[in-house]
Design a protein around this motif. Structure first.
Motif, PDB file in Angstrom:
ATOM      1  N   ALA A   1       1.099  -1.092   0.113  1.00 43.09           N
ATOM      2  CA  ALA A   1      -0.139   0.016  -0.085  1.00 43.09           C
ATOM      3  C   ALA A   1       0.844   1.171  -0.088  1.00 43.09           C
ATOM      4  O   ALA A   1       0.268   2.301  -0.488  1.00 43.09           O
ATOM      5  CB  ALA A   1      -0.924   0.077   1.106  1.00 43.09           C
ATOM      6  N   ASN A   2       2.025   1.254   0.498  1.00 42.91           N
ATOM      7  CA  ASN A   2       2.986   2.380   0.510  1.00 42.91           C
ATOM      8  C   ASN A   2       3.615   2.669  -0.941  1.00 42.91           C
ATOM      9  O   ASN A   2       3.808   3.701  -1.275  1.00 42.91           O
ATOM     10  CB  ASN A   2       4.163   2.296   1.485  1.00 42.91           C
ATOM     11  N   LEU A   3       3.548   1.615  -1.782  1.00 41.99           N
ATOM     12  CA  LEU A   3       4.138   1.782  -3.220  1.00 41.99           C
ATOM     13  C   LEU A   3       3.015   1.868  -4.236  1.00 41.99           C
ATOM     14  O   LEU A   3       3.174   2.446  -5.209  1.00 41.99           O
ATOM     15  CB  LEU A   3       4.944   0.452  -3.397  1.00 41.99           C
ATOM     16  N   LEU A   4       1.643   1.691  -3.959  1.00 44.68           N
ATOM     17  CA  LEU A   4       0.558   1.683  -4.726  1.00 44.68           C
ATOM     18  C   LEU A   4      -0.601   2.085  -3.971  1.00 44.68           C
ATOM     19  O   LEU A   4      -1.548   1.010  -3.682  1.00 44.68           O
ATOM     20  CB  LEU A   4       0.498   0.091  -5.389  1.00 44.68           C
ATOM     21  N   PRO A   5      -0.715   3.299  -3.294  1.00 40.69           N
ATOM     22  CA  PRO A   5      -1.758   3.449  -2.268  1.00 40.69           C
ATOM     23  C   PRO A   5      -3.092   3.548  -3.093  1.00 40.69           C
ATOM     24  O   PRO A   5      -3.956   3.462  -2.144  1.00 40.69           O
ATOM     25  CB  PRO A   5      -1.340   4.951  -2.101  1.00 40.69           C
ATOM     26  N   LEU A   6      -3.286   3.916  -4.117  1.00 36.40           N
ATOM     27  CA  LEU A   6      -4.788   3.618  -4.637  1.00 36.40           C
ATOM     28  C   LEU A   6      -4.855   2.253  -5.441  1.00 36.40           C
ATOM     29  O   LEU A   6      -4.965   2.427  -6.624  1.00 36.40           O
ATOM     30  CB  LEU A   6      -4.925   4.959  -5.596  1.00 36.40           C
ATOM     31  N   VAL A   7      -4.826   1.325  -4.742  1.00 36.53           N
ATOM     32  CA  VAL A   7      -4.804   0.070  -5.335  1.00 36.53           C
ATOM     33  C   VAL A   7      -6.320  -0.448  -6.228  1.00 36.53           C
ATOM     34  O   VAL A   7      -7.270   0.171  -5.551  1.00 36.53           O
ATOM     35  CB  VAL A   7      -4.332  -1.105  -4.428  1.00 36.53           C
ATOM     36  N   PHE A   8      -6.070  -1.080  -7.268  1.00 38.31           N
ATOM     37  CA  PHE A   8      -7.157  -1.506  -7.860  1.00 38.31           C
ATOM     38  C   PHE A   8      -7.267  -3.064  -7.521  1.00 38.31           C
ATOM     39  O   PHE A   8      -6.280  -3.632  -7.780  1.00 38.31           O
ATOM     40  CB  PHE A   8      -6.999  -1.387  -9.537  1.00 38.31           C
ATOM     41  N   ASP A   9      -8.304  -3.340  -7.109  1.00 36.91           N
ATOM     42  CA  ASP A   9      -8.576  -4.786  -6.615  1.00 36.91           C
ATOM     43  C   ASP A   9      -9.793  -5.336  -6.903  1.00 36.91           C
ATOM     44  O   ASP A   9     -10.992  -4.388  -7.285  1.00 36.91           O
ATOM     45  CB  ASP A   9      -8.248  -4.850  -5.026  1.00 36.91           C
ATOM     46  N   LYS A  10     -10.347  -6.395  -6.162  1.00 40.76           N
ATOM     47  CA  LYS A  10     -11.555  -7.068  -6.808  1.00 40.76           C
ATOM     48  C   LYS A  10     -12.960  -6.222  -6.346  1.00 40.76           C
ATOM     49  O   LYS A  10     -13.841  -6.321  -6.667  1.00 40.76           O
ATOM     50  CB  LYS A  10     -11.782  -8.483  -5.910  1.00 40.76           C
ATOM     51  N   SER A  11     -12.504  -5.350  -5.467  1.00 42.99           N
ATOM     52  CA  SER A  11     -13.862  -4.362  -4.881  1.00 42.99           C
ATOM     53  C   SER A  11     -14.398  -3.506  -5.702  1.00 42.99           C
ATOM     54  O   SER A  11     -15.412  -2.914  -5.792  1.00 42.99           O
ATOM     55  CB  SER A  11     -13.397  -3.694  -3.587  1.00 42.99           C
ATOM     56  N   ALA A  12     -13.359  -3.284  -6.823  1.00 39.93           N
ATOM     57  CA  ALA A  12     -13.839  -2.435  -7.776  1.00 39.93           C
ATOM     58  C   ALA A  12     -14.490  -3.236  -9.059  1.00 39.93           C
ATOM     59  O   ALA A  12     -15.134  -2.453  -9.925  1.00 39.93           O
ATOM     60  CB  ALA A  12     -12.540  -1.568  -8.577  1.00 39.93           C
ATOM     61  N   LEU A  13     -14.676  -4.271  -8.999  1.00 39.97           N
ATOM     62  CA  LEU A  13     -15.314  -5.288 -10.062  1.00 39.97           C
ATOM     63  C   LEU A  13     -16.909  -5.441  -9.786  1.00 39.97           C
ATOM     64  O   LEU A  13     -17.248  -5.641  -8.721  1.00 39.97           O
ATOM     65  CB  LEU A  13     -14.634  -6.593 -10.236  1.00 39.97           C
TER      66      LEU A  13
END
Length: 160
Positions: free
Chosen positions: A148-160
């Motif tokens: 999360a420190n390297l990719l704070p706005l993560v795209f994950d399954k919650s967006a699907l």
């Protein structure tokens, strides 16, 4: 309009000797994996090592291809192999060592964007942060307590 401020915390060590023995060992495994990289085009070799919660250490190195998109980074090689071999194991720590064969790399090299997304998938799936340590061939080592420190706005399954 609302301002969104995002902060990341990373820890920078002057060299490997400042790390705990288990991390030093993992970094050495990443270095050994780097020796197995196949990078005839970029001349940039990367090794990664993962410590799993079952005690296993999985390594990977970058594997290039004349058709560039067909190659695979060291981090994803290791992550996907751990998922295939130990699907229920959680990744606790990841060590990455990267550098050019043309000149010595002294600055820490973080995972590329595609690798960050792949690490994120496993961090979200296992619901446990992955400590990530990365460096060049020599010099400083950077630690992140979570992807999360390297990719704070993560795209994950919650967006699907």
């Amino acid at each position: 309009m609302k301002e969104l401020k995002i902060e990341s915390t990373l820890y920078v060590y002057d060299n490997l000797n400042e790390l705990d023995k288990d991390v030093i060992s993992l970094m050495h495994k990443a270095s050994e994996a780097r020796d197995n990289a196949y990078a005839p085009y970029s001349k940039f070799n990367v090794g990664a090592a993962l410590l799993l919660d079952n005690g296993e250490v999985i390594t990977g190195s970058n594997q290039e291809n004349a058709s560039y998109p067909s190659g695979l980074c060291a981090e994803r090689t290791a992550i996907y192999y751990s998922g295939a071999k130990y699907p229920k194991a959680k990744i606790l720590k990841m060590a990455i060592i990267a550098g050019s064969t043309k000149s010595q790399t002294t600055e820490p090299i973080p995972p590329c964007g595609a690798c960050r997304q792949s690490i994120a998938e496993y961090e979200v799936k296992q619901d446990l942060p992955i400590e990530i340590f990365f460096m060049g061939e020599v010099g400083k080592v950077v630690k992140s307590n979570s992807l999360a420190n390297l990719l704070p706005l993560v795209f994950d399954k919650s967006a699907l």
